[in-house]
Scaffold this motif. Structure first.
Motif, short mmCIF file in Angstrom:
data_model
loop_
_atom_site.label_atom_id
_atom_site.label_comp_id
_atom_site.label_asym_id
_atom_site.label_seq_id
_atom_site.Cartn_x
_atom_site.Cartn_y
_atom_site.Cartn_z
N PHE A 158 0.83 -1.21 0.00
CA PHE A 158 0.00 0.00 0.00
C PHE A 158 0.86 1.26 0.00
O PHE A 158 0.71 2.14 -0.84
CB PHE A 158 -0.92 -0.04 1.23
CG PHE A 158 -1.84 1.13 1.34
CD1 PHE A 158 -3.11 1.09 0.79
CD2 PHE A 158 -1.46 2.28 2.01
CE1 PHE A 158 -3.97 2.17 0.89
CE2 PHE A 158 -2.31 3.37 2.12
CZ PHE A 158 -3.57 3.30 1.56
N ILE A 159 1.78 1.34 0.96
CA ILE A 159 2.63 2.53 1.06
C ILE A 159 3.54 2.65 -0.15
O ILE A 159 3.74 3.74 -0.71
CB ILE A 159 3.44 2.49 2.37
CG1 ILE A 159 2.50 2.49 3.58
CG2 ILE A 159 4.40 3.67 2.44
CD1 ILE A 159 3.21 2.30 4.91
N GLY A 160 4.12 1.53 -0.56
CA GLY A 160 5.05 1.57 -1.68
C GLY A 160 4.40 2.03 -2.97
O GLY A 160 4.97 2.83 -3.72
N LYS A 161 3.18 1.56 -3.24
CA LYS A 161 2.50 1.94 -4.48
C LYS A 161 2.18 3.43 -4.50
O LYS A 161 2.47 4.14 -5.48
CB LYS A 161 1.22 1.12 -4.66
CG LYS A 161 0.41 1.52 -5.90
CD LYS A 161 -0.79 0.64 -6.09
CE LYS A 161 -1.65 1.12 -7.24
NZ LYS A 161 -0.91 1.23 -8.52
N LEU A 162 1.54 3.93 -3.44
CA LEU A 162 1.17 5.35 -3.41
C LEU A 162 2.41 6.25 -3.37
O LEU A 162 2.41 7.33 -3.98
CB LEU A 162 0.28 5.62 -2.20
CG LEU A 162 -1.08 4.92 -2.19
CD1 LEU A 162 -1.88 5.32 -0.95
CD2 LEU A 162 -1.87 5.26 -3.45
N LEU A 163 3.45 5.80 -2.69
CA LEU A 163 4.64 6.64 -2.59
C LEU A 163 5.40 6.69 -3.91
O LEU A 163 5.86 7.77 -4.32
CB LEU A 163 5.55 6.11 -1.47
CG LEU A 163 6.76 6.98 -1.14
CD1 LEU A 163 6.33 8.38 -0.75
CD2 LEU A 163 7.58 6.34 -0.02
N TYR A 164 5.54 5.57 -4.60
CA TYR A 164 6.28 5.63 -5.87
C TYR A 164 5.51 6.42 -6.92
O TYR A 164 6.12 7.07 -7.78
CB TYR A 164 6.67 4.23 -6.34
CG TYR A 164 5.78 3.56 -7.36
CD1 TYR A 164 5.78 3.95 -8.70
CD2 TYR A 164 4.94 2.50 -6.99
CE1 TYR A 164 4.99 3.32 -9.63
CE2 TYR A 164 4.14 1.87 -7.92
CZ TYR A 164 4.16 2.28 -9.23
OH TYR A 164 3.37 1.65 -10.16
N GLU A 165 4.18 6.39 -6.87
CA GLU A 165 3.41 7.24 -7.77
C GLU A 165 3.61 8.71 -7.46
O GLU A 165 3.70 9.55 -8.37
CB GLU A 165 1.93 6.87 -7.69
CG GLU A 165 1.61 5.49 -8.28
CD GLU A 165 0.16 5.13 -8.12
OE1 GLU A 165 -0.56 5.84 -7.40
OE2 GLU A 165 -0.27 4.12 -8.73
N ALA A 166 3.71 9.05 -6.16
CA ALA A 166 3.99 10.43 -5.78
C ALA A 166 5.38 10.85 -6.21
O ALA A 166 5.60 12.00 -6.64
CB ALA A 166 3.84 10.59 -4.26
N ILE A 167 6.35 9.95 -6.15
CA ILE A 167 7.72 10.26 -6.58
C ILE A 167 7.75 10.53 -8.08
O ILE A 167 8.43 11.46 -8.55
CB ILE A 167 8.67 9.11 -6.20
CG1 ILE A 167 8.78 8.98 -4.69
CG2 ILE A 167 10.04 9.33 -6.81
CD1 ILE A 167 9.53 7.75 -4.23
#
Length: 269
Positions: A158-167
């Protein structure tokens, strides 16, 4: 002739498109009926028709809740909050490097490391935390540690998906400006990318913590401790007033965590 041209001009779909749409809807209805027949072929009609009476009977036994049972729930509630918090922290620690490896603009390798990071994110999101806890309890034995690790492993996706999209969505202007000064790759990350994704990072982390409180409340059903363990033991002995009290405590905890999460995200973002 004029009317025919007018109708042809303003028709929403051609005759072939209309027929295709109609056949698609017909196929969807047929598929739904077929799936429903497969799902209900082992269903016993007597139990279905008797379900409202059984639900009313159990509901009458669950009320009023046993308020005297509340002191026994305080420590399991504390365990549940610790499980959610520590699991979220573990998920954050594991998800941050995975997210940077999965983002196109920060990964060192789009051929090897990025696909591997994306696979980890998908694998984490594909397995429910209850299944993670079931596997870990079988490996490590019952206890809060299995629940913490299960929450952490589930949070990575969950965190990895949303965070890499934000990056990947960061503004390129600061990145190009820092790069133009001769900064290295690590300096570009530190001064141009990380400051832009920090608000999203904190918002995602708090949001996941809120979700993890709900999930950790039921992990005790498979032996991971917390309120779920009390719920399982009360269900085993059919102590319905205690079940009601546990459900009310879970509801109150979720409401408070939702309020805290909303306030923190509003202050950060």
């Amino acid at each position: 002739m004029t009317d025919a041209v007018y109708r042809d001009t303003w028709r929403r779909h051609t005759q072939r498109q209309g027929l295709t749409i109609w056949l698609a809807w017909l196929g969807l209805v047929a598929l739904t009926v077929w799936c429903w027949q497969i799902m209900t072929r082992d269903t016993i009609c007597f139990f279905v028709t008797d379900a409202p009476r059984q639900a009313a009977d159990i509901g009458s036994r669950m009320w009023p809740p046993r308020l005297s049972y509340l002191p026994e729930l305080l420590w399991p509630l504390w365990d549940t909050l610790n499980m959610a918090t520590l699991g979220t922290m573990l998920g954050v620690v594991l998800a941050v490097p995975v997210a940077f490896l999965a983002a196109r603009n920060t990964t060192p390798s789009t051929l090897m490391l990025r696909p591997a990071a994306l696979f980890l994110i998908v694998a984490s999101r594909s397995i429910n935390s209850l299944i993670w806890a079931l596997l870990l309890v079988a490996i490590m034995g019952p206890g809060l540690l299995a629940g913490v690790i299960a929450i952490g492993l589930r949070s990575v996706g969950f965190i990895g998906k949303l965070l890499y999209e934000a990056i990947e969505e960061v503004d390129r202007g600061p990145v190009e400006a820092v790069t133009a000064t001769g900064a290295g790759r690590a300096q570009v990350l530190d001064y141009a990318i990380v400051p832009q994704v920090l608000p999203a990072f904190w918002g995602i982390s708090v949001f996941r913590w809120d979700i993890n409180i709900r999930e950790s409340a039921i992990l005790g059903l498979v032996g991971a401790g917390g309120l779920g363990l009390k719920l399982q033991s009360s269900l085993n002995v059919l102590a319905w007033p205690q079940v009601t009290m546990i459900l009310l405590v879970i509801l109150a905890t979720v409401v408070v965590s939702e309020w805290i999460s909303a306030k923190v995200r509003k202050a950060i973002i």
